[in-house]
Design an enzyme around this catalytic site. Sequence first.
Site, PDB file in Angstrom:
ATOM      1  N   ARG A 191      -8.613  34.874  37.811  1.00 18.43           N
ATOM      2  CA  ARG A 191      -7.305  34.034  37.615  1.00 18.43           C
ATOM      3  C   ARG A 191      -7.004  35.570  37.552  1.00 18.43           C
ATOM      4  NH1 ARG A 191      -6.362  32.430  31.536  1.00 18.43           N
ATOM      5  NH2 ARG A 191      -4.637  30.788  31.864  1.00 18.43           N
ATOM      6  N   ARG A 211       8.668  28.513  22.009  1.00 17.02           N
ATOM      7  CA  ARG A 211       7.750  29.636  20.400  1.00 17.02           C
ATOM      8  C   ARG A 211       8.613  29.374  19.520  1.00 17.02           C
ATOM      9  NH1 ARG A 211       4.070  32.509  22.418  1.00 17.02           N
ATOM     10  NH2 ARG A 211       2.859  32.464  24.727  1.00 17.02           N
ATOM     11  N   LYS A 243      -1.936  21.715  36.202  1.00 10.05           N
ATOM     12  CA  LYS A 243      -2.554  21.722  34.908  1.00 10.05           C
ATOM     13  C   LYS A 243      -2.411  20.513  34.296  1.00 10.05           C
ATOM     14  CE  LYS A 243      -2.737  26.036  32.785  1.00 10.05           C
ATOM     15  NZ  LYS A 243      -2.465  27.360  32.252  1.00 10.05           N
TER      16      LYS A 243
END
Length: 509
Positions: free
Chosen positions: A61, A102, A251
């Site tokens: 990955r 963030r 995902k």
Amino acid sequence: MSVSQTSSIPKLAGSFISLDMVKRATDEKGRQTKIICTLGPACWDVPQLETMLDAGMNVARFNFSHGDHEGHGACLERLRTAAKNKNKNCGVLLDTKGPEIRSGFFAEGNKIDLVKGETLILTTDYAFKGSSKKLACSYPQLPNSVTPGQQILVADGSLVLTVLECRPGAGEVSCRVENNAALGERKNMNLPGVVVDLPTLVEKDIKDIQEWGIPNKIDFIAASFVRKASDIAEIREVLGPDNQHIKIIAKIENQEGLDNYDEILEATDAIMVARGDLGMEIPPEKVFLAQKLMIRKANIAGKPVVTATQMLESMIANPRPTRAECSDVANAVLDGTDCVMLSGETAGGEHPQAAVSIMAATCVEAELASEFGTLYQAVRNSTIDRYGSLSTSESIASSAVKTAIDVNAKAIIVCSESGATAAQVAKFRPGRPITVLTTAGHVARQCYGVLKGCSVRTLPSLEATNEIVNETIDAFKKEGIAKPGDAIVVVHGETSRKGATNVMRIQYA
């Protein structure tokens, strides 16, 4: 106490597990569950990569939340050197950074101390340099997305904020600090239960796929924060018509993805149960339920499923995992996962090879605790219950697995140009080796990478099917997989063209 659901007569689960199973040595050669390893400074030299390939790494990955194209490219070159040295068909996975929220930067220092009970203002002006009183947030729609009483989780949940007031005109949200915390700059933020107005593919993701992934012939894309089926369609469009063979792993990381799971599952090639962010978005005590739900539905659909995040987290620093971590890996295998994934354990941990070895051994032990005869029947019955019937190719795959179980075949050989037949055979969980014969390198890496129980042989042609099968069975005898007289089930087509699989037969070694 848990009760077995695989028998018409209810029994306590694990009734066939004996003390001998606990005491015997683990033989990792027959492992069926695949292992995805995140590459990073701890493991990206050729010798280290070779040890990880030997230990059981099936897919490498590349995490594009970190690094640049040049650095990832150099690492990929070393990986392919190691894979060639070890004669391994290791898959390559590009994990997109995806959309993210963030916190901002500070006016002074690189850390602020927040005190329980105090008020913290979040501003959508990301240029603002913050303090313990006011902090920037990168999500412009924050004041319009949250409501008073909702929680905001910062830095993987180490800081919990409760929304007090939203002021869209000023671009601000007032929050109460729920716990003492020391916070660094640019920490991730989660908004549980909020439908976030952000694209699944940001500009960086598109560049990473088109300018790095496609030229470097990757095998998989792990798409972060997939929330609906149209996200998968967008990724396929970005890939373009010549690269549709690259498999997309969706995902599932938030409530919206769970809500739309059925449509996502139908559109994607595979699923990743991404428990890190998911555990921020839904209550942590519900994550295991979501995991079981997603794995079961993926098993029925015949789509590979990866279970990820914090599986052996303590091995980032320690040479041995906790017992709870090993149980977590084993339970994922028992749930039906096709793959398990290591993140920081291999990318930045002190014991990357040991982490792979222990994960491989744990997978093997969990597989030995599985009843494959009843598992086959459970998959078949659940598929018919969900879809009404099996497709023609599924019926051939199902028959091959049932025959292998009935005659105690030592292996199944699948001739597969695209990998589709191999995936369908793997779906029905034969509990014995599946050897895939293919002519395409990417199919070999994809089958070896994520299909449960599959090993591969890459050949120049599948035209001479009988000769190729005979050579493969001879190799089984040399490797100790079969001995003379053992049954082998063979699945192939009357021609070698894609989609022509229509023959299932028994051949004897």
